[in-house]
Design a protein around this motif. Structure first.
Motif, PDB file in Angstrom:
ATOM      1  N   ASP A  35      -4.475 -20.252  63.280  1.00 31.98           N
ATOM      2  CA  ASP A  35      -5.785 -20.840  63.566  1.00 31.98           C
ATOM      3  C   ASP A  35      -5.862 -21.440  64.967  1.00 31.98           C
ATOM      4  O   ASP A  35      -6.892 -21.364  65.622  1.00 31.98           O
ATOM      5  CB  ASP A  35      -6.105 -21.919  62.528  1.00 31.98           C
ATOM      6  CG  ASP A  35      -5.973 -21.397  61.115  1.00 31.98           C
ATOM      7  OD1 ASP A  35      -6.508 -20.316  60.838  1.00 31.98           O
ATOM      8  OD2 ASP A  35      -5.300 -22.052  60.295  1.00 31.98           O
ATOM      9  N   ASN A 410       3.645 -15.651  57.908  1.00 35.09           N
ATOM     10  CA  ASN A 410       3.067 -16.384  56.780  1.00 35.09           C
ATOM     11  C   ASN A 410       3.629 -15.932  55.438  1.00 35.09           C
ATOM     12  O   ASN A 410       3.822 -16.756  54.533  1.00 35.09           O
ATOM     13  CB  ASN A 410       1.542 -16.240  56.785  1.00 35.09           C
ATOM     14  CG  ASN A 410       0.866 -17.314  57.614  1.00 35.09           C
ATOM     15  OD1 ASN A 410       1.486 -18.318  57.947  1.00 35.09           O
ATOM     16  ND2 ASN A 410      -0.392 -17.111  57.954  1.00 35.09           N
ATOM     17  N   SER A 433      -3.540 -19.520  48.806  1.00 35.49           N
ATOM     18  CA  SER A 433      -4.478 -19.242  49.899  1.00 35.49           C
ATOM     19  C   SER A 433      -4.084 -17.976  50.651  1.00 35.49           C
ATOM     20  O   SER A 433      -4.925 -17.159  51.021  1.00 35.49           O
ATOM     21  CB  SER A 433      -4.522 -20.430  50.875  1.00 35.49           C
ATOM     22  OG  SER A 433      -4.944 -21.595  50.224  1.00 35.49           O
ATOM     23  N   TRP A 434      -2.763 -17.836  50.873  1.00 41.22           N
ATOM     24  CA  TRP A 434      -2.297 -16.655  51.583  1.00 41.22           C
ATOM     25  C   TRP A 434      -2.547 -15.391  50.769  1.00 41.22           C
ATOM     26  O   TRP A 434      -2.975 -14.363  51.301  1.00 41.22           O
ATOM     27  CB  TRP A 434      -0.810 -16.797  51.900  1.00 41.22           C
ATOM     28  CG  TRP A 434      -0.203 -15.564  52.493  1.00 41.22           C
ATOM     29  CD1 TRP A 434       0.766 -14.774  51.959  1.00 41.22           C
ATOM     30  CD2 TRP A 434      -0.540 -14.965  53.756  1.00 41.22           C
ATOM     31  NE1 TRP A 434       1.060 -13.727  52.785  1.00 41.22           N
ATOM     32  CE2 TRP A 434       0.277 -13.813  53.915  1.00 41.22           C
ATOM     33  CE3 TRP A 434      -1.439 -15.275  54.763  1.00 41.22           C
ATOM     34  CZ2 TRP A 434       0.210 -12.989  55.025  1.00 41.22           C
ATOM     35  CZ3 TRP A 434      -1.507 -14.443  55.889  1.00 41.22           C
ATOM     36  CH2 TRP A 434      -0.696 -13.319  56.010  1.00 41.22           C
ATOM     37  N   ASP A 437      -6.155 -14.584  51.144  1.00 39.69           N
ATOM     38  CA  ASP A 437      -6.448 -14.052  52.480  1.00 39.69           C
ATOM     39  C   ASP A 437      -6.018 -12.598  52.612  1.00 39.69           C
ATOM     40  O   ASP A 437      -6.592 -11.842  53.400  1.00 39.69           O
ATOM     41  CB  ASP A 437      -5.742 -14.890  53.552  1.00 39.69           C
ATOM     42  CG  ASP A 437      -6.348 -16.271  53.700  1.00 39.69           C
ATOM     43  OD1 ASP A 437      -7.469 -16.483  53.185  1.00 39.69           O
ATOM     44  OD2 ASP A 437      -5.700 -17.149  54.321  1.00 39.69           O
ATOM     45  N   THR A 438      -4.975 -12.217  51.883  1.00 37.54           N
ATOM     46  CA  THR A 438      -4.453 -10.852  51.979  1.00 37.54           C
ATOM     47  C   THR A 438      -4.897  -9.987  50.795  1.00 37.54           C
ATOM     48  O   THR A 438      -4.223  -8.999  50.442  1.00 37.54           O
ATOM     49  CB  THR A 438      -2.911 -10.873  52.074  1.00 37.54           C
ATOM     50  OG1 THR A 438      -2.370 -11.672  51.004  1.00 37.54           O
ATOM     51  CG2 THR A 438      -2.471 -11.456  53.403  1.00 37.54           C
ATOM     52  N   LYS A 439      -6.020 -10.368  50.167  1.00 35.75           N
ATOM     53  CA  LYS A 439      -6.680  -9.569  49.127  1.00 35.75           C
ATOM     54  C   LYS A 439      -5.815  -9.364  47.877  1.00 35.75           C
ATOM     55  O   LYS A 439      -5.875  -8.320  47.235  1.00 35.75           O
ATOM     56  CB  LYS A 439      -7.101  -8.191  49.683  1.00 35.75           C
ATOM     57  CG  LYS A 439      -7.821  -8.240  51.022  1.00 35.75           C
ATOM     58  CD  LYS A 439      -9.090  -9.073  50.974  1.00 35.75           C
ATOM     59  CE  LYS A 439      -9.800  -9.074  52.326  1.00 35.75           C
ATOM     60  NZ  LYS A 439     -10.970  -9.980  52.352  1.00 35.75           N
ATOM     61  N   SER A 464     -11.254 -24.955  48.617  1.00 35.23           N
ATOM     62  CA  SER A 464     -10.717 -23.653  49.009  1.00 35.23           C
ATOM     63  C   SER A 464     -10.884 -22.629  47.885  1.00 35.23           C
ATOM     64  O   SER A 464     -11.321 -21.497  48.126  1.00 35.23           O
ATOM     65  CB  SER A 464      -9.237 -23.799  49.371  1.00 35.23           C
ATOM     66  OG  SER A 464      -8.672 -22.548  49.665  1.00 35.23           O
ATOM     67  N   ASN A 468     -13.306 -19.239  47.787  1.00 27.97           N
ATOM     68  CA  ASN A 468     -12.847 -17.887  47.467  1.00 27.97           C
ATOM     69  C   ASN A 468     -13.692 -17.268  46.357  1.00 27.97           C
ATOM     70  O   ASN A 468     -14.007 -16.075  46.397  1.00 27.97           O
ATOM     71  CB  ASN A 468     -11.368 -17.925  47.064  1.00 27.97           C
ATOM     72  CG  ASN A 468     -10.446 -17.939  48.272  1.00 27.97           C
ATOM     73  OD1 ASN A 468     -10.425 -17.000  49.055  1.00 27.97           O
ATOM     74  ND2 ASN A 468      -9.701 -19.022  48.437  1.00 27.97           N
ATOM     75  N   THR A 567      -8.299 -23.772  53.933  1.00 28.51           N
ATOM     76  CA  THR A 567      -7.075 -23.553  53.176  1.00 28.51           C
ATOM     77  C   THR A 567      -5.897 -24.286  53.780  1.00 28.51           C
ATOM     78  O   THR A 567      -4.864 -24.406  53.150  1.00 28.51           O
ATOM     79  CB  THR A 567      -6.741 -22.050  53.118  1.00 28.51           C
ATOM     80  OG1 THR A 567      -6.692 -21.527  54.443  1.00 28.51           O
ATOM     81  CG2 THR A 567      -7.784 -21.311  52.314  1.00 28.51           C
TER      82      THR A 567
END
Length: 575
Positions: A35, A410, A433-434, A437-439, A464, A468, A567
């Motif tokens: 970020d 990550n 969260s990760w 973020d990576t579907k 968060s 989502n 997140t």
């Protein structure tokens, strides 16, 4: 010490630091790097770089916290040099760390005999608790500030041990002081460290009052520099203490200042452990891995005894063992900005923030060695000590080198978080969260559920998960979570605009209107909320018409679509 010997010993310290950190050169961007560097357009250009002096450290999208303009400019320079490759950033990190360790050795030889100074600096160079500051790119603020402060203290101590401090050295220290604060806020501690050095390790027989009078112009110059920094920070962040936010669970539990202090009293043995036995390292020190105090409890007693003993030892050694007092005082002063005692730090314990305080911890070790001189006169004992120190250095360098790999990316980091602290809700929160973020929604939801079971009182975590759900079109589930966010954090706009948008999508028009008005009262964007009110009124007046007709085709105002899912809650003033 002869110059050739000094460079040989200093070079060996640099090689130890390199051995402990070089494996981090392969690391990619991870955690806050993504970020702060990869996603922040401000560091992708050097055009109008001077504007960064009027901007917060974190971009407004992420809360607009902290004031570290030189750190952000440094990121921009490295982006320009390396065209955005992580390698250049990690080269700078390792270089800064090697320079810091050599500077620590130079500082040590100003107050300790050669052998204890080398041992203390060598242990500092391989200390595993430093990995987070070196392996993560954003640790540059810690490394640079630490280097500048150690250089300033070295100039002061070496200069004062020769007599009155020359004017050019006074100016150099004040300049280093200003630069250090512009890299990270905890640079402000230098003035207290200078006074501590004058009280403890400066060999001057004159009364302290007389010495302070002589140093008055120099000390006033430092105070003026600190006030100028605080003024600039206050102007940029719209308030002198802006950017100092409490730890998210403190907000969710509505804990008082006394509870925050009691929590840190109970956790203080963790600092001692991390300084002197860092066998276990972690990225997220959070409930239930650590405990949050809610009033006076028995588990806080060991921490209280440790703090009282440390303060007592400091005052007891001021005259009899000033070197030890200097090390203890260094730790106390350097920890103060990140301790949660004076100001809220935004986290409980963060290993990266122990880099600079650990200088004092190693100073204390070095100060104790000469007191065992007679005992060490035995050749056999000296040989055993040498083997023990060598073993510690090898173990420390190996542990640090292996730990650097945890910060590779990550995926590696988030997975290791849960392995290190399976009882930490934040570890599962970050991994969830990760995954999102990576579907990988099923895995993400599973980790979020574990985090919520461990500690359901973090508003940023509920927000968060709600985000989502919202962005994937599951507003019914998101509405309940936004309600929890507002219950946990009743004073800010967090979750309120998104709740209004979801209520509108769920055709709860009256509730959407009320939620949008409530969001406005708590500081949400007026234009976006006004648009939501108009959409709700229009839909309620014409129930058969689609909400997306005409100018209102956007289901959610752009300002809401671009709202980040928070997140990675920030610890602005001290991270």
């Amino acid at each position: 010490m002869r110059r050739r010997a000094w460079w040989a010993l200093g070079g060996s310290i640099g090689l130890l630091a390199l051995a402990a950190s070089a494996t981090g050169l392969r690391n990619q961007f991870a955690y806050d790097d993504v970020d702060m560097i990869q996603m922040d357009a401000r560091v992708h250009t050097l055009a109008h770089w001077w504007h960064l002096f009027a901007q917060s450290y974190w971009a407004p999208t992420w809360g607009g916290d902290g004031y570290r303009p030189l750190t952000v400019i440094g990121f921009a320079v490295q982006w320009a040099v390396g065209h955005g490759t992580p390698l250049i950033y990690h080269i700078v990190n390792v270089t800064l760390y090697v320079a810091l360790c050599v500077a620590v050795f130079w500082l040590m030889v100003g107050v300790l005999p050669r052998v204890p100074a080398w041992i203390a600096a060598a242990l500092f160079a391989v200390h595993p608790v430093h990995v987070e500051a070196v392996g993560n790119v954003v640790g540059q603020s810690e490394l640079t500030t630490g280097l500048l402060l150690v250089l300033a203290m070295g100039i002061y101590i070496h200069g004062r041990r020769r007599g009155p401090l020359p004017a050019w050295k006074q100016v150099a220290i004040v300049v280093l002081y200003g630069l250090a604060m512009l890299f990270k806020e905890h640079g402000i501690t230098l003035v207290a460290l200078v006074v501590l050095a004058e009280i403890t390790v400066v060999p001057d027989a004159r009364p302290l009052r007389v010495r302070l009078v002589q140093l008055r112009p120099f000390l006033l110059g430092m105070v003026a520099m600190a006030l100028a920094y605080l003024w600039a920070r206050g102007v940029v962040l719209s308030g002198g203490l802006a950017g100092f936010h409490p730890y998210a669970p403190f907000q969710g539990l509505h804990l008082s200042t006394s509870d925050r202090i009691l929590t840190m009293i109970g956790l203080s043995p963790q600092w001692l452990r991390l300084f002197y036995w860092p066998a276990h390292l972690a990225t997220e020190y959070a409930p239930r891995y650590v405990t949050i105090a809610q009033g006076v409890e028995l588990w806080e007693l060991p921490g209280l005894l440790l703090i009282v003993s440390t303060l007592g030892l400091f005052f007891a050694t001021l005259r009899k063992a000033p070197l030890a007092a200097f090390g203890i005082g260094w730790v106390i002063i350097a920890l103060s900005p990140v301790s949660n005692f004076l100001l809220p730090a935004g986290f409980l314990i963060a290993e990266r923030t122990l880099l600079f305080p650990s200088v004092g911890a190693m100073l204390l070790l070095g100060a104790l060695i000469p007191y065992f001189h007679d005992w060490l006169a035995s050749r056999r004992v000296a040989w055993v000590l040498g083997v023990a120190v060598a073993g510690l250095l090898v173990a420390g360098a190996w542990r640090s080198a292996m730990r650097q790999r945890v910060w590779y990316d990550n995926e590696t980091l988030m997975t290791q978080m849960v392995k290190d602290t399976p009882d930490s809700y934040r570890a599962h929160f970050m991994l969830g969260s990760w995954y999102m973020d990576t579907k990988r929604s099923p895995q993400g939801n599973a980790e979020y559920r574990k985090a919520m079971l461990l500690f359901p009182f973090d508003p940023s975590m509920a927000f968060s998960l709600a985000e989502n759900y919202r962005v994937h079109g599951f507003c019914k589930q998101a509405i309940k979570l936004y309600g929890l966010v507002i219950e946990l954090d009743s004073t800010s706009a967090l979750g309120r605009p998104q709740l209004a948008a979801c209520l509108l999508k769920d055709k709860q028009y009256q509730a959407a209107r009320m939620a949008a008005l409530d969001a406005m009262r708590h500081g949400a964007p007026v234009v976006a909320m006004h648009w939501l009110v108009l959409l709700a009124d229009s839909a309620e007046a014409h129930p058969g018409a689609p909400v997306s007709a005409g100018p209102s085709a956007r289901k959610t105002p752009e300002s809401l679509q671009n709202t980040p899912p928070a997140t990675r809650p920030r610890a602005p003033a001290t991270r």
